[in-house]
Design an enzyme around this catalytic site. Structure first.
Site, PDB file in Angstrom:
ATOM      1  N   VAL A  78     -29.878 -12.483 -28.460  1.00  0.00           N
ATOM      2  CA  VAL A  78     -31.105 -12.090 -27.767  1.00  0.00           C
ATOM      3  C   VAL A  78     -31.206 -12.899 -26.488  1.00  0.00           C
ATOM      4  CG1 VAL A  78     -33.630 -12.100 -27.855  1.00  0.00           C
ATOM      5  CG2 VAL A  78     -32.325 -11.465 -29.881  1.00  0.00           C
ATOM      6  N   ALA A 123     -31.813 -17.951 -24.336  1.00  0.00           N
ATOM      7  CA  ALA A 123     -31.172 -16.990 -25.239  1.00  0.00           C
ATOM      8  C   ALA A 123     -30.929 -17.655 -26.592  1.00  0.00           C
ATOM      9  CB  ALA A 123     -29.842 -16.529 -24.654  1.00  0.00           C
ATOM     10  N   LYS A 124     -30.569 -16.879 -27.555  1.00  0.00           N
ATOM     11  CA  LYS A 124     -30.172 -17.418 -28.863  1.00  0.00           C
ATOM     12  C   LYS A 124     -29.350 -16.349 -29.567  1.00  0.00           C
ATOM     13  CE  LYS A 124     -30.952 -21.240 -31.199  1.00  0.00           C
ATOM     14  NZ  LYS A 124     -31.188 -22.588 -30.630  1.00  0.00           N
ATOM     15  N   GLY A 125     -28.488 -16.778 -30.464  1.00  0.00           N
ATOM     16  CA  GLY A 125     -27.701 -15.803 -31.205  1.00  0.00           C
ATOM     17  C   GLY A 125     -27.532 -16.247 -32.640  1.00  0.00           C
TER      18      GLY A 125
END
Ligand code: NAD
Length: 435
Positions: A78, A123-125
């Site tokens: 995201v 962001a992050k995943g």
């Protein structure tokens, strides 16, 4: 009121999602974002823009397991914003990761990067898997296939992952290699948190604890507390906690309490931190059985008489239930979300200066930025240079946020959010909305 409940609830309360009770770290963060947005009189459109991720990608990751069976994992990335620059944020491997949690953590990264003035968005995943039940070869295949699915998302100028829960520098090496194989050249700045031998930065391992200590010393200076003999209590003795303890100890502070999952350790005369670090390292990273202090519970530890308390273990440690028992004059949030939103006003009334997580523990992302800069230049800095620049950026960020606190007569936490939201929204206004 600049708060569109419908958008907010659609985005973050959609089922199935994480259990977001009133005290969840994300709900606490949103509470603070909302409050600061109101002070800034952020218009509805901007509020909604900054509540929405710009991109969210979900992929299926088919992987052949060691036993020959085919399994399919779910992976997410995201991007909350890319207004200040390419987006930056960790990659989490855990069995309960889901898109809503990843969205929440991505927005957190936007504010953290903005506060310390690194030119990144948030962001992050994540990949929903249990890394403890997977072999190294399986983890490698999952990581590489996920990276292949993210070739259009990741990139040194687009989106730059880093380690988080369940991932480490080896995971980053696999991502870098997979991305590079497709690019037909070595692209080191596509991820940070790599081993130094393949483009990682010196000083990265200590960066978060070092940043915590830099801003803590700056806050102590504001309150006229000398580090010499200042009483410090630290919860958590992992990467952030033990490095913070070591550096505060080196400043002459008296570390009267430390703790880890095994419990708390208290010595009013001060704990010999080098011995505690050595003990823990030789005891499978556990302080259990440490004899240089009396034992206390983790709850008691937080309530010890001290000048500075550094919660560096996990979220939700100081809430309405125990905030009134805190004796520290400064709380420096090494962990993410250790103080719940509903404890904020209590601590404020008690006159406790809380250095918020998005500022206090941003040393890690700052040195990640240095790693990206070094990789792009192909020129690597000495550890001394990394530390000097980290200290300078953390001190500057602290002062800028402190100025906002004075200007708006708010808490340091509200000031950090005001500073970050202002910076991101003003940049967006200047860039304009492309139609
Ligand atoms: P870590 O796994 O190295 O250490 C965590 C420590 O907390 C361990 O000593 C563990 O025993 C202890 N702990 C766990 N549960 C506890 C409990 N209930 N009571 C007391 N101690 C407990 O993790 P870390 O990298 O040091 O991260 C700590 C916190 O800092 C996390 O909230 C993390 O998200 C945050 N953080 C870390 C970094 C980083 O660069 N490592 C950067 C930003 C934020």
């Amino acid at each position: 009121m600049p708060y569109n409940k419908e958008v907010y609830s659609t985005l973050y309360y959609k089922e199935p999602g994480p259990k977001l009770d009133k005290e969840s770290p994300f709900e606490s963060m949103m509470e603070r974002f909302r409050f600061s947005a109101e002070i800034l009189k952020l218009e509805d459109g901007m509020f909604n823009y900054l509540s929405n991720p710009v991109k969210q990608v979900t992929v299926s990751i088919p992987v052949e397991m060691d036993n020959g069976r085919l399994e399919v994992f779910e992976g997410y990335r995201v991007i909350h914003t890319n207004i200040l620059g390419p987006s930056k944020g960790g990659l989490r491997f855990a069995p309960d990761v889901n898109i809503d949690e990843v969205k929440a953590l991505a927005s957190w990264m936007t504010w953290k990067c903005a506060v310390v003035n690194v030119p990144f968005g948030g962001a992050k995943g994540g990949i929903r898997c249990n890394p403890r039940e997977l072999s190294a070869r399986e983890l490698e295949r999952i990581t590489r296939r996920f990276t292949a699915s993210m070739l259009e998302v990741f990139g040194p100028d687009l989106d730059i992952p880093a380690p988080d829960m369940g991932t480490n520098e080896h995971t980053m090496a696999w991502i870098m290699d997979t991305y590079s194989m497709h690019a037909r050249k070595t692209v080191t700045p596509v991820v940070t948190g790599k081993p130094p031998i393949i483009g990682g930065s010196l000083g990265r391992r200590e960066a978060t604890g070092r940043g915590v200590v830099t801003v803590t010393l700056a806050a102590m200076n504001k309150l006229g507390i000398s580090p010499i003999n200042a009483k410090v209590v630290i919860q958590g003795f992992g990467n952030v906690g033990s490095i913070s303890a070591k550096l505060m100890y080196e400043q002459g502070a008296r570390i009267v309490g430390i703790s880890d999952i095994s419990g708390g350790y208290y010595n009013p005369d001060g704990i010999d931190i080098p011995s505690a670090i050595e003990y823990s390292a030789g005891n499978r990273n556990s302080l259990e059985g440490f004899t240089g202090a009396d034992t206390v519970t983790n709850e008691e530890l937080l309530e010890l008489d001290c000048d500075v308390l550094i919660p560096a273990a996990k979220e939700d440690q100081i809430s309405r239930k125990n905030a009134h028992k805190i004796k520290a004059r400064i709380i420096s949030e090494g962990a993410n979300g250790p103080v719940t939103a509903n404890a904020d006003s209590l601590l404020e009334d008690m006159g406790v200066l809380v250095i918020p997580d998005i500022l206090a523990n941003a040393g890690g992302v700052t040195v990640s930025y240095f790693e990206w800069v070094q990789d792009r230049q192909g020129y690597f800095w000495t550890e001394e240079r990394v530390n000097r620049r980290l200290n300078r950026m953390m001190r500057q960020a602290f002062q800028l946020v402190y100025d906002v606190k004075e200007q708006y007569n708010v808490t340091l936490r509200q000031a950090a959010y005001i500073y970050a939201i202002k910076k991101v929204s003003e940049t967006l206004k200047l860039r304009g909305i492309y139609a």
